[in-house]
Design a protein around this motif. Structure first.
Motif, PDB file in Angstrom:
ATOM      1  N   UNK A   3       4.819   2.295   3.474  1.00 34.29           N
ATOM      2  CA  UNK A   3       5.042   0.946   2.955  1.00 34.29           C
ATOM      3  C   UNK A   3       5.672   1.025   1.580  1.00 34.29           C
ATOM      4  N   UNK A   4       6.384  -0.010   1.234  1.00 34.22           N
ATOM      5  CA  UNK A   4       6.927  -0.134  -0.111  1.00 34.22           C
ATOM      6  C   UNK A   4       5.750  -0.477  -1.035  1.00 34.22           C
ATOM      7  N   UNK A   5       5.502   0.309  -2.085  1.00 29.48           N
ATOM      8  CA  UNK A   5       4.371   0.025  -2.975  1.00 29.48           C
ATOM      9  C   UNK A   5       4.392  -1.384  -3.562  1.00 29.48           C
ATOM     10  N   UNK A   6       5.564  -1.965  -3.694  1.00 29.49           N
ATOM     11  CA  UNK A   6       5.653  -3.326  -4.226  1.00 29.49           C
ATOM     12  C   UNK A   6       5.032  -4.344  -3.280  1.00 29.49           C
ATOM     13  N   UNK A   7       4.923  -3.994  -2.005  1.00 25.58           N
ATOM     14  CA  UNK A   7       4.348  -4.910  -1.015  1.00 25.58           C
ATOM     15  C   UNK A   7       2.834  -4.803  -0.924  1.00 25.58           C
ATOM     16  N   UNK A   8       2.241  -3.798  -1.552  1.00 22.88           N
ATOM     17  CA  UNK A   8       0.795  -3.615  -1.470  1.00 22.88           C
ATOM     18  C   UNK A   8       0.072  -4.656  -2.312  1.00 22.88           C
ATOM     19  N   UNK A   9      -1.074  -5.085  -1.831  1.00 22.32           N
ATOM     20  CA  UNK A   9      -1.867  -6.099  -2.531  1.00 22.32           C
ATOM     21  C   UNK A   9      -3.049  -5.444  -3.240  1.00 22.32           C
ATOM     22  N   UNK A  10      -3.736  -6.226  -4.034  1.00 17.82           N
ATOM     23  CA  UNK A  10      -4.946  -5.745  -4.697  1.00 17.82           C
ATOM     24  C   UNK A  10      -5.960  -5.268  -3.664  1.00 17.82           C
TER      25      UNK A  10
END
Length: 63
Positions: A3-10
């Motif tokens: 996954x793109x790290x920018x798409x990860x949530x808290x």
């Protein structure tokens, strides 16, 4: 799946922190939890996250 790290949530980071804590990887758990706290808009929730996953070198040793 990557996954793109920018798409990860808290929540994604917090789930990973729990996994690392269960795997006895406290420093990595702390780093992931810190990222989760930074992505959290609620200051009280961020404080709670940081309290559950303190930096490993600041924890008191118990005998």
């Amino acid at each position: 799946m990557t996954r793109d790290p920018a798409d990860l949530t808290a929540t994604d980071y917090l789930d990973s922190a729990r996994e690392m804590a269960a795997a006895d990887r406290p420093y990595l758990a702390h780093l992931l939890a810190e990222e989760a706290a930074q992505r959290t808009n609620d200051p009280a929730a961020a404080h709670g996250i940081r309290a559950r996953f303190p930096h490993p070198t600041t924890q008191e040793e118990t005998s």
